[in-house]
Design an enzyme around this catalytic site. Sequence first.
Site, PDB file in Angstrom:
ATOM      1  CD  GLU A 220     -28.323  19.369  -3.671  1.00 37.99           C
ATOM      2  OE1 GLU A 220     -29.196  19.717  -2.862  1.00 37.99           O
ATOM      3  OE2 GLU A 220     -27.759  20.183  -4.439  1.00 37.99           O
TER       4      GLU A 220
ATOM      5  CG  HIS B 101     -28.576  23.466  -3.068  1.00 36.25           C
ATOM      6  ND1 HIS B 101     -28.839  22.606  -4.120  1.00 36.25           N
ATOM      7  CD2 HIS B 101     -28.712  24.723  -3.558  1.00 36.25           C
ATOM      8  CE1 HIS B 101     -29.121  23.315  -5.192  1.00 36.25           C
ATOM      9  NE2 HIS B 101     -29.048  24.602  -4.889  1.00 36.25           N
TER      10      HIS B 101
ATOM     11  CB  CYS C 103      -0.927  -0.029   1.211  1.00 38.83           C
ATOM     12  SG  CYS C 103      -1.990   1.405   1.316  1.00 38.83           S
TER      13      CYS C 103
ATOM     14  CB  CYS D  66      -3.282   2.799  -1.315  1.00 40.34           C
ATOM     15  SG  CYS D  66      -3.334   1.160  -0.603  1.00 40.34           S
TER      16      CYS D  66
ATOM     17  CE  LYS E  87      -5.136   4.079  -5.987  1.00 43.55           C
ATOM     18  NZ  LYS E  87      -5.653   2.740  -5.980  1.00 43.55           N
TER      19      LYS E  87
ATOM     20  CD  GLU F  33      -7.240   2.542  -8.815  1.00 46.50           C
ATOM     21  OE1 GLU F  33      -8.073   2.875  -7.969  1.00 46.50           O
ATOM     22  OE2 GLU F  33      -6.186   1.961  -8.507  1.00 46.50           O
TER      23      GLU F  33
ATOM     24  CE1 TYR G 151      -7.126  -1.178  -6.724  1.00 46.90           C
ATOM     25  CE2 TYR G 151      -7.870  -3.453  -6.776  1.00 46.90           C
ATOM     26  CZ  TYR G 151      -7.058  -2.480  -6.245  1.00 46.90           C
ATOM     27  OH  TYR G 151      -6.187  -2.786  -5.228  1.00 46.90           O
TER      28      TYR G 151
END
Length: 450
Positions: A441, A436, A43, A48, A51, A182, A178
């Site tokens: 939302e 908002h 990682c 991770c 990346k 990526e 993935y």
Amino acid sequence: MTEHDYDLFVIGAGSGGVRAARTAAGLGARVAIAEERYLGGTCVNVGCVPKKLYSYAAHFRHDFEDSAGYGWEAQPLPPFDLQALVANKNREISRLNGIYASLLEDHGVTVYRERARLAGDSRVNVGRDTVTARHILIATGGWPFVPDIPGREHAVTSNEFFFLDRVPDSIVIAGGGYIGVELGGILALLGCRVTLIQRRNYLLPGFDADLRDEIEKAMSRYATVILEDQIERIDRLDSAILKMSLRSGGALEAEQVLFATGRRPNTADLGLDVAGVATAESGAVIVDDHFMSSVPGIHAVGDVIDRTALTPVALSEGQALARQLFGPGDQGPDYSLVPAAVFSQPPLATVGQTEEQARERYDNVTVYRTRFTHMRHSLSGRDEKVFMKLVVDSESDRVLGVHMQGPDAPEIMQGFAVALQAGATKAQFDATIGIHPTAAEEFVTMRTPD
Ligand code: FAD
């Protein structure tokens, strides 16, 4: 009772191993950890962290391009210097390696910067030493799998990707999981011509079918996506060009080829046979609900058990094991509700069940979907959509799955993971006031099912 050198000996100082080691030490256990390559594991060093840093780097391209619609005078894209990024990334990772070293040291964990191997009974060979431990934890992670095809020596994997010193003019990426998606997105935005080739007829196996379609549409804007085909052979044509022969009979040429064709548990030459530890066909260590292998006293967590190969899961498993062995107990992660993200361009994120899974498990499922232009792109003009989806059990009204592709999807999804963990219903989503103006939302204003 035999006196052992340690209460716990951990093999592998990645996400799972370090968390288990320091939790156990914090609970008063005498702990040692062996690491043959880099503290922090995949990682921190080749997963991770780099990346995500590369993903930020790539995304600046869109920021530069989108700024014109907001009044910034249009400029040619500034040149990109990959070597500067690699140097800065390496510096940051060295800092993180240092933090891991201090964490272990501060907890009184003995660190062996060497390869370790099970030696039978409660013994571990580490470098030239043999030590004994009451409990041994295998946390050796995974390793990229490259199929055994002619010319595979020309291919790189995610391990080498983060050390390339220039952006290739062109690349073929094998694998639509993935990691392929990526890294393909990153390279494309950094100016490389990307071809992604995937054996199945869709990208991102395991994700909701709508998200898979959305990512294919998004990727096709900046890369060539080839489905239902695979590389069977690689030949070097000259110093700059590789030729990839495909199963379909076609061929591709590119400067580089990267295999992102899955990862396998890292259990080769670990002495599992000597210790009698049972493994699955994939090489994964087979463990029970308490992370214990077929041999009492030998445990395993993280990618090496091949359950859900993500850092937070490895952390949770490592912590749970330490607390089971030396503390108050801990059930470990709830595998049914692991949120996940793909840092594609744009990113996507998900928690809970796909529509397909929900329809298999529940009699009546209601689905809410929305697809719209992000407010940011009302002025940038970028042709990119946000997609959101809720999967609801019609009988209990419980929200079973939340899926999104669009800017900030991973940041947004973390909160919804809490909501699903708490058993939120669609009525509770509806009763929630939106923020908002945001894209998020929409998740609390979707009223019309399909
Ligand atoms: P690892 O972190 O792999 O650690 C295992 C350690 O054991 C390694 O340091 C290895 O050198 C060491 N080791 C192995 N054998 C021995 C031995 N015999 N003796 C001593 N040491 C040994 N996960 C996410 O959650 N989010 C992401 O965004 C994400 N992105 C990723 C991107 C890429 C390109 C890759 C490859 C992975 C990504 N992951 C991501 C997955 C994540 O990195 C892993 O799930 C996680 O690192 C697993 O932790 P682990 O402790 O099981 O193993």
